[in-house]
Design a protein around this motif. Structure first.
Motif, PDB file in Angstrom:
ATOM      1  N   ILE A  64       0.975  -1.337  -0.063  1.00 16.87           N
ATOM      2  CA  ILE A  64      -0.067  -0.152  -0.038  1.00 16.87           C
ATOM      3  C   ILE A  64       0.980   1.231   0.070  1.00 16.87           C
ATOM      4  O   ILE A  64       2.045   1.274   0.509  1.00 16.87           O
ATOM      5  CB  ILE A  64      -0.893  -0.045   1.115  1.00 16.87           C
ATOM      6  N   ALA A  65       0.420   2.106  -0.760  1.00 17.22           N
ATOM      7  CA  ALA A  65       1.470   3.679  -0.613  1.00 17.22           C
ATOM      8  C   ALA A  65       0.290   4.699  -1.102  1.00 17.22           C
ATOM      9  O   ALA A  65      -0.904   4.395  -1.614  1.00 17.22           O
ATOM     10  CB  ALA A  65       2.370   3.499  -1.748  1.00 17.22           C
ATOM     11  N   GLN A  66       0.665   5.886  -0.781  1.00 14.37           N
ATOM     12  CA  GLN A  66      -0.185   7.032  -0.946  1.00 14.37           C
ATOM     13  C   GLN A  66       0.582   8.141  -1.721  1.00 14.37           C
ATOM     14  O   GLN A  66       1.765   8.399  -1.426  1.00 14.37           O
ATOM     15  CB  GLN A  66      -0.697   7.614   0.251  1.00 14.37           C
ATOM     16  N   ASP A  67      -0.128   8.575  -2.750  1.00 11.05           N
ATOM     17  CA  ASP A  67       0.715   9.629  -3.501  1.00 11.05           C
ATOM     18  C   ASP A  67       0.549  11.348  -3.013  1.00 11.05           C
ATOM     19  O   ASP A  67      -0.207  11.423  -2.011  1.00 11.05           O
ATOM     20  CB  ASP A  67       0.299   9.588  -5.092  1.00 11.05           C
ATOM     21  N   GLY A  68       1.093  12.101  -3.800  1.00 12.19           N
ATOM     22  CA  GLY A  68       1.293  13.366  -3.327  1.00 12.19           C
ATOM     23  C   GLY A  68      -0.570  13.955  -3.380  1.00 12.19           C
ATOM     24  O   GLY A  68      -0.609  15.094  -3.039  1.00 12.19           O
ATOM     25  N   HIS A  69      -1.434  13.357  -4.300  1.00 12.38           N
ATOM     26  CA  HIS A  69      -2.633  13.921  -4.303  1.00 12.38           C
ATOM     27  C   HIS A  69      -3.498  13.158  -3.317  1.00 12.38           C
ATOM     28  O   HIS A  69      -4.767  13.511  -3.330  1.00 12.38           O
ATOM     29  CB  HIS A  69      -3.192  13.603  -5.715  1.00 12.38           C
ATOM     30  N   GLY A  70      -2.921  12.616  -2.410  1.00 13.06           N
ATOM     31  CA  GLY A  70      -3.702  11.863  -1.468  1.00 13.06           C
ATOM     32  C   GLY A  70      -4.441  10.593  -1.824  1.00 13.06           C
ATOM     33  O   GLY A  70      -5.141  10.049  -0.925  1.00 13.06           O
ATOM     34  N   ASP A  71      -4.152  10.006  -3.125  1.00 14.89           N
ATOM     35  CA  ASP A  71      -4.687   8.957  -3.507  1.00 14.89           C
ATOM     36  C   ASP A  71      -4.001   7.673  -2.846  1.00 14.89           C
ATOM     37  O   ASP A  71      -2.688   7.657  -2.743  1.00 14.89           O
ATOM     38  CB  ASP A  71      -4.948   8.615  -5.156  1.00 14.89           C
ATOM     39  N   ILE A  72      -4.674   6.811  -2.642  1.00 14.87           N
ATOM     40  CA  ILE A  72      -4.246   5.512  -2.111  1.00 14.87           C
ATOM     41  C   ILE A  72      -3.932   4.467  -3.105  1.00 14.87           C
ATOM     42  O   ILE A  72      -5.106   3.884  -4.036  1.00 14.87           O
ATOM     43  CB  ILE A  72      -5.094   4.754  -1.122  1.00 14.87           C
ATOM     44  N   TRP A  73      -2.882   3.747  -3.235  1.00 18.53           N
ATOM     45  CA  TRP A  73      -2.424   2.888  -4.385  1.00 18.53           C
ATOM     46  C   TRP A  73      -2.336   1.351  -3.609  1.00 18.53           C
ATOM     47  O   TRP A  73      -1.640   1.334  -2.454  1.00 18.53           O
ATOM     48  CB  TRP A  73      -1.294   3.297  -5.152  1.00 18.53           C
ATOM     49  N   VAL A  74      -2.980   0.543  -4.181  1.00 17.57           N
ATOM     50  CA  VAL A  74      -3.095  -0.998  -3.519  1.00 17.57           C
ATOM     51  C   VAL A  74      -2.524  -2.013  -4.422  1.00 17.57           C
ATOM     52  O   VAL A  74      -3.493  -1.928  -5.489  1.00 17.57           O
ATOM     53  CB  VAL A  74      -4.330  -1.055  -2.791  1.00 17.57           C
ATOM     54  N   PHE A  79     -12.284   6.425  -0.078  1.00 14.15           N
ATOM     55  CA  PHE A  79     -12.489   5.081   0.257  1.00 14.15           C
ATOM     56  C   PHE A  79     -13.105   4.456  -0.745  1.00 14.15           C
ATOM     57  O   PHE A  79     -13.834   3.190  -0.655  1.00 14.15           O
ATOM     58  CB  PHE A  79     -13.664   5.182   1.831  1.00 14.15           C
ATOM     59  N   SER A  80     -13.253   4.623  -2.008  1.00 12.02           N
ATOM     60  CA  SER A  80     -13.709   4.055  -3.116  1.00 12.02           C
ATOM     61  C   SER A  80     -12.703   3.903  -4.267  1.00 12.02           C
ATOM     62  O   SER A  80     -11.656   4.474  -4.455  1.00 12.02           O
ATOM     63  CB  SER A  80     -14.847   4.969  -3.885  1.00 12.02           C
ATOM     64  N   VAL A  81     -12.761   2.745  -4.847  1.00 12.79           N
ATOM     65  CA  VAL A  81     -11.852   2.313  -6.007  1.00 12.79           C
ATOM     66  C   VAL A  81     -12.277   3.133  -7.210  1.00 12.79           C
ATOM     67  O   VAL A  81     -13.250   3.011  -7.714  1.00 12.79           O
ATOM     68  CB  VAL A  81     -11.993   0.745  -6.194  1.00 12.79           C
ATOM     69  N   GLN A  82     -11.259   4.038  -7.454  1.00  3.80           N
ATOM     70  CA  GLN A  82     -11.392   4.931  -8.585  1.00  3.80           C
ATOM     71  C   GLN A  82     -10.823   4.220  -9.899  1.00  3.80           C
ATOM     72  O   GLN A  82     -11.230   4.601 -10.902  1.00  3.80           O
ATOM     73  CB  GLN A  82     -10.766   6.224  -8.233  1.00  3.80           C
ATOM     74  N   GLU A  83      -9.739   3.469  -9.578  1.00  2.72           N
ATOM     75  CA  GLU A  83      -9.000   2.858 -10.912  1.00  2.72           C
ATOM     76  C   GLU A  83      -8.741   1.607 -10.867  1.00  2.72           C
ATOM     77  O   GLU A  83      -8.269   1.395  -9.446  1.00  2.72           O
ATOM     78  CB  GLU A  83      -8.069   3.853 -11.543  1.00  2.72           C
ATOM     79  N   GLU A  84      -8.600   0.748 -11.842  1.00  4.19           N
ATOM     80  CA  GLU A  84      -8.206  -0.598 -11.468  1.00  4.19           C
ATOM     81  C   GLU A  84      -7.230  -1.060 -12.790  1.00  4.19           C
ATOM     82  O   GLU A  84      -7.721  -0.953 -14.006  1.00  4.19           O
ATOM     83  CB  GLU A  84      -9.133  -1.706 -11.471  1.00  4.19           C
TER      84      GLU A  84
END
Length: 1022
Positions: free
Chosen positions: A436-446, A458-463
């Motif tokens: 898990i990581a978080q970018d500078g825009h605040g998005d969480i990458w999993v 808390f919602s999946v925006q891209e897969e």
């Protein structure tokens, strides 16, 4: 003495400032110290340890019921006084290392004093010496029991003068068991049932014997004086837990310790360490330590040598020693602290660790427990206690302080004690969470299942899915919103806005997998594989590995501290690289960096885990690591180092299996073959990290790196004086300034003495003079022989001229004279003139022949065959003999002198054949082989045997040929008969005549041998 004086100054004047570095870290539990034990059953002692102390030379002394033992951290050596001296009693009950460097030994009968190699006994002071202390003036105070005299239970030795104090000096009890200093002029004196604060002439008694116990049954158990002037006492009494008395501001107050479920009667000793923690020794329950309200316990089940504790002692480096009934133990700080089940973890299976912004440390333990450490308390979330699943795979804290956790096949967010699940839009789980990581825009990458998911609110925006995603097990994110994946093939992949960019590794092998990723503030990315620390910047990859100064490969985890230094958790330990070194390497990727390595002796226990993260930093700057079993911590800001330079000593000298004393100038016997010098350095924090250097002045040109070896070996030292110098460094690399030296000498054997050398030199000079004189005589003989040879040659030429040229001229003169007498007869005159003309022609030819024999040398050319062929032409002017000339083998370079001699022999043989053989055939053969062969043969009438044997009277041809052959080491054969003619053969050894193509030692010797042979032949030629 310089090093000893330096240590005295440090301990006396700077001890308060060094107290933090010479004390155990009070924040750690006993189980977090490094512990070592030496047991009686292992043969280290000849009796149960009773008491310990340290002298200023650094040695630790252990008193037992059977004698005294000296310890250097590695070897236990039973101490024995010098020959002719002995202690009055071998039983040791008390020890004191005095400030003057001496040792006071309290025995079951009296006291002894060991100073500067001399033992002093005090037989007038009888009784068992229970305790000893030194006051500020250097006086030694002793507490004694079982004394047969009435001089009193407390005695003082000042300037070797003994004084004792009894009831008339305000000491109200007959026996004293305990002593401790209070202030600069008072003592705490403990009897069997009372305690007194005393100074000569006055005292105050505390805790009188209200129980009415008879003398000899100890009510007063132990006393310990603290550096701040307070004191602690243990007094026997009923109770289920420990109850101590604390003296402060002139009053004793009780202090209860409900956490120590031990009765006061079990207490054997009390000790206040330099960190102001109180250590309590018991008779049956091991060790307790009290730090305020915090209680620690350590007993035999934890590795203590015995649960029956006798005494405590803290040495100059802060190491705490414990004497038990079965051995001795010590406890010392390490740079790295370990947390296990002893410190509250639910299991010894820590596989991932994460530091939160609020100071909480999160731990994944045994894959099934999510545990957190706050302060000194460990709590846990399990499937049966708040954890929404069975197996935890990873975790991450975002910028808002929320904890993202992978549990089973789901992603959860934990905040304020509540778990919230994150799913796909259709409600399906994301899959197993790897990173898990978080970018500078605040998005969480999993990295979840086979996909890379981007989550916002808390919602999946891209897969995103590709062949690369399943090969990535570590993830990072950049400030501009890109996800960064480290692949198993070593490639680095950036993903943003549906596009990927790859930085290939260009590496092969199974060590290229990216294990760690970290985004730096300047946009560069740091990572690791098994072997290297990696940095990516602007699409360029740079690797820092063994060639750049890393002490080992096998990198398990990486973390950066507050100062910008990078710490690597590796198979050889914990490696730190300072920021300045990283900057240097960044600008010069081929340069080497300086690193600091903490190994197992510093408490590091490295290992690899299956989950990430394996290393983290908490807000206080402490770094945390897990190895699959334990949790480990280091505080980079803790710059405490061992500032005590080790005292170095030379203990023993062994020469050819004989032991020699090291106290005075040592003289070893002549022809000493094997020399061993044993040395040591006194540093007890980690003796196995003490390193040595030594140099034998007069033999070694530089310092020898001995590592941890405590012996030096030398063989076959030459006679003379030497100085052995050894220095050492402690566990933190601090070297002793002076070390230790030993002056010794090796005696010379009779043939190594100066007198013998002078005699030998004189003998050599005499022999050289004799050889010189012999050489001069030999040269004179050779020169005389050469003069004789020249005279003989002149004589031969004179005879030759006399027999030929002069006789012809003389005959011509006689004919001319006769003709002049008969000048009227013209016919007769004409006949005479014709005869004169013929004889004059013959004279000219004979003169030319003589000149050729003098001038026609092969020195002017190397072609011996051509020279001999020309000789046949000159010798056969009348041409009535047929000549057959042959050469076998290739012409070779020959020594000029030898070649000239061969030519003269050949010329003489050809001339004799042409003049005297009357033959019709002359055969000349020259053969080049391993040796040189010259054969001259005719078919004439032969030579009479008498002439062959001794030569023709008045002629020297044959004799000259034999002499020349002898001078060049050749063999001359002459075979003659009237029927077959004469054959002369000359065989010359190849080593004498042929020149070598290289300048080898063998050829040099061969030429010298030939030269000497020739000289010898020349000297005996006539």
């Amino acid at each position: 003495m310089t090093a000893l004086r330096h240590l005295v100054i440090v301990l006396v004047f700077f001890l308060p400032s060094l107290r933090s570095t010479l004390a155990l870290d009070p924040a750690r539990q006993i189980s977090q110290y490094r512990h070592s034990a030496w047991r009686v059953e292992d043969g280290d002692f000849n009796g149960s340890p009773v008491v310990m102390t340290q002298t200023l030379d650094g040695y630790l002394w252990i008193g037992t019921g059977t004698g005294l033992i000296r310890f250097d951290g590695v070897r236990f050596v039973p101490w024995a006084p010098p020959a002719g001296e002995r202690m009055l009693d071998p039983r040791v009950f008390s020890l004191l290392g005095a400030r003057d460097g001496s040792l006071w030994i309290g025995t079951g009968f009296s006291v002894s004093h060991w100073k500067n190699g001399r033992l002093t006994n005090y037989p007038e002071l009888s009784g068992r010496i229970e305790a000893m202390v030194e006051d500020e003036e250097g006086s030694i105070w002793l507490a004694r029991t079982h004394m047969p005299d009435k001089r009193g239970p407390v005695c003082r030795i000042r300037n070797e003068q003994l004084s004792c104090f009894a009831g008339d000096q305000a000491i109200p009890f007959p026996n004293a068991l305990q002593l401790a200093t209070h202030g600069h002029d008072e003592l705490w004196i403990g009897g069997y049932s009372e305690l007194s604060l005393w100074k000569p002439g006055s005292g105050h008694v505390y805790f009188p014997n209200v129980t009415g116990r008879p003398e000899g049954y100890a009510l007063f158990k132990a006393i310990a004086a603290a550096p701040d002037g307070s004191a602690w006492a243990a007094i026997d009494g009923p109770g289920k837990f420990l109850q101590l008395q604390h003296f402060e501001k002139g009053n004793w107050e009780p202090r209860d310790y409900p956490g120590i479920e031990v009765a006061n009667s079990d207490v054997t000793t009390l000790f206040i360490d330099r960190g102001n923690a109180m250590w309590i020794g018991t008779a049956h329950h091991g060790i307790f330590r009290a730090r305020g309200d915090l209680i620690d316990h350590f007993d035999r089940t934890d590795g203590l040598s015995s649960d029956a504790v006798g005494r405590f002692f803290q040495d100059s480096e802060g190491t705490l020693w414990v004497a038990t009934s079965a051995g001795i133990d010590n406890f010392r700080d390490t740079r790295v602290a370990t947390y296990s089940m002893r410190e509250g973890l639910s299991a010894d299976s820590a596989v991932a660790v994460l530091g939160a912004h609020d100071g909480t440390l999160w731990i994944i333990n045994n894959y099934e427990s999510l545990e957190f450490l706050r302060g000194n308390k460990v709590s846990a979330l399990r499937s049966t206690h708040g954890l929404p699943g069975q197996h935890v795979s990873t975790f991450y804290e975002d910028h808002a302080g929320q904890l993202w956790v992978g549990i089973d096949n789901n992603l959860w967010v934990y905040q304020q004690g509540v778990f919230r699940v994150i799913r796909h839009a259709d409600g399906s789980p994301l899959g197993i969470i790897f990173s898990i990581a978080q970018d500078g825009h605040g998005d969480i990458w999993v990295r979840a299942g086979p996909n890379l998911d981007r989550i916002r609110d808390f919602s999946v925006q891209e897969e995103y899915s590709s062949n690369q995603v399943p090969t990535s097990y570590i993830l990072a994110a950049t400030a501009d919103g890109a996800a960064v994946m480290g692949l198993v093939d070593g490639d680095l992949v950036f993903y943003k806005n549906g596009k990927t960019e790859k930085i290939p590794s260009h590496e092969v092998g199974n060590t290229r997998q990216i294990r760690e990723l970290m985004v730096d503030a300047d946009g560069s990315i740091w990572g690791t594989n098994v072997d290297e620390l990696i940095r990516w910047k602007n699409g360029v990859r740079a690797n820092l590995g063994l060639r750049n100064g890393l002490p080992c490969d096998g990198i398990f985890a990486m973390v950066k501290d507050k100062r910008g230094s990078i710490w690597l958790y590796t198979k050889c330990g914990l490696v730190s690289i300072d920021k300045s070194q990283l900057d240097l390497w960044r600008d010069h990727p081929n340069s080497s960096v300086k690193t600091t390595l903490l190994d197992v002796f510093d408490g590091v226990q490295p290992g690899l885990t299956a989950l990430k993260p394996q290393a983290t930093m908490t807000p206080d700057g402490r770094l945390w690591f897990v190895n699959g079993r334990l949790l480990q911590m280091i505080d980079p800001s803790d710059v405490r180092r061992n500032e005590i330079r080790p005292q170095v000593h030379i203990e023993e000298v062994v020469a050819d299996r004989e032991n020699y004393s090291t106290f005075e100038h040592l003289r070893l016997p002549a022809l000493t073959r094997d020399l061993r010098i044993d040395y040591t350095a006194l540093s007890f924090v980690e003796p196995k990290k003490v390193r040595f250097r030594y140099q034998l002045e007069g033999h070694d040109s530089s310092w020898q790196e001995a590592g941890t070896r405590r012996q030096a070996f030398y063989t076959n030292l030459s006679p003379g004086s030497y100085r052995f110098h050894v220095i050492a460094c402690n566990n933190d690399g601090l070297w002793s300034e002076t070390g230790a030296t030993l002056d010794f000498s090796v005696a010379p054997a009779w043939y190594q003495t100066k007198l013998f050398l002078v005699f030998s030199a004189a003998t050599v000079l005499l022999l050289a003079w004799i050889i010189y004189q012999m050489r001069i005589r030999k040269i004179a003989t050779i020169m005389s022989a050469r003069f004789d040879e020249r005279l003989a040659e002149r004589t031969r030429l004179a005879r030759e001229l006399h027999d030929t040229l002069l006789q012809t001229i003389q005959g011509s003169k006689m004919v001319a004279d006769d003709t002049l007498d008969e000048s009227a007869d013209l016919v007769r005159m004409r006949s005479a003139m014709e005869r004169v003309s013929g004889w004059l022609g013959q004279a000219v030819e004979e003169g030319r022949t003589a000149l050729r024999s003098l001038r026609a040398s092969t020195i002017e050319t190397n072609d011996l065959a051509s020279s001999l062929r020309e000789a046949t032409n000159h010798c056969l002017l009348r041409g009535y003999m047929k000549v057959e000339f042959s050469v076998t083998g290739a012409s070779r370079q020959m020594h000029p002198i030898v070649r000239d001699e061969i030519y003269r022999i050949g010329y003489e043989a050809i001339r004799n054949a042409s003049m005297h053989s009357r033959g019709s055939l002359l055969v000349v053969e020259l053969v080049y082989g391993q040796d040189l062969l010259l054969r001259v043969r005719d078919n004439g009438k032969g030579i009479e045997p008498a002439i062959v044997q001794s030569g023709k009277k008045g002629h020297f041809g044959l004799q000259g040929m034999r002499e020349r052959a002898g001078r060049i080491g050749a063999k001359l054969n002459l075979v003659t008969s009237a029927a077959r003619g004469t054959e002369v053969s000359l065989t010359v050894p190849g080593r004498s005549v042929f020149r070598r193509g290289h300048s080898s030692l063998q050829s040099i010797f061969a030429r010298m041998r030939a030269r000497f042979n020739r000289d010898g032949n020349e000297s005996g030629g006539d």
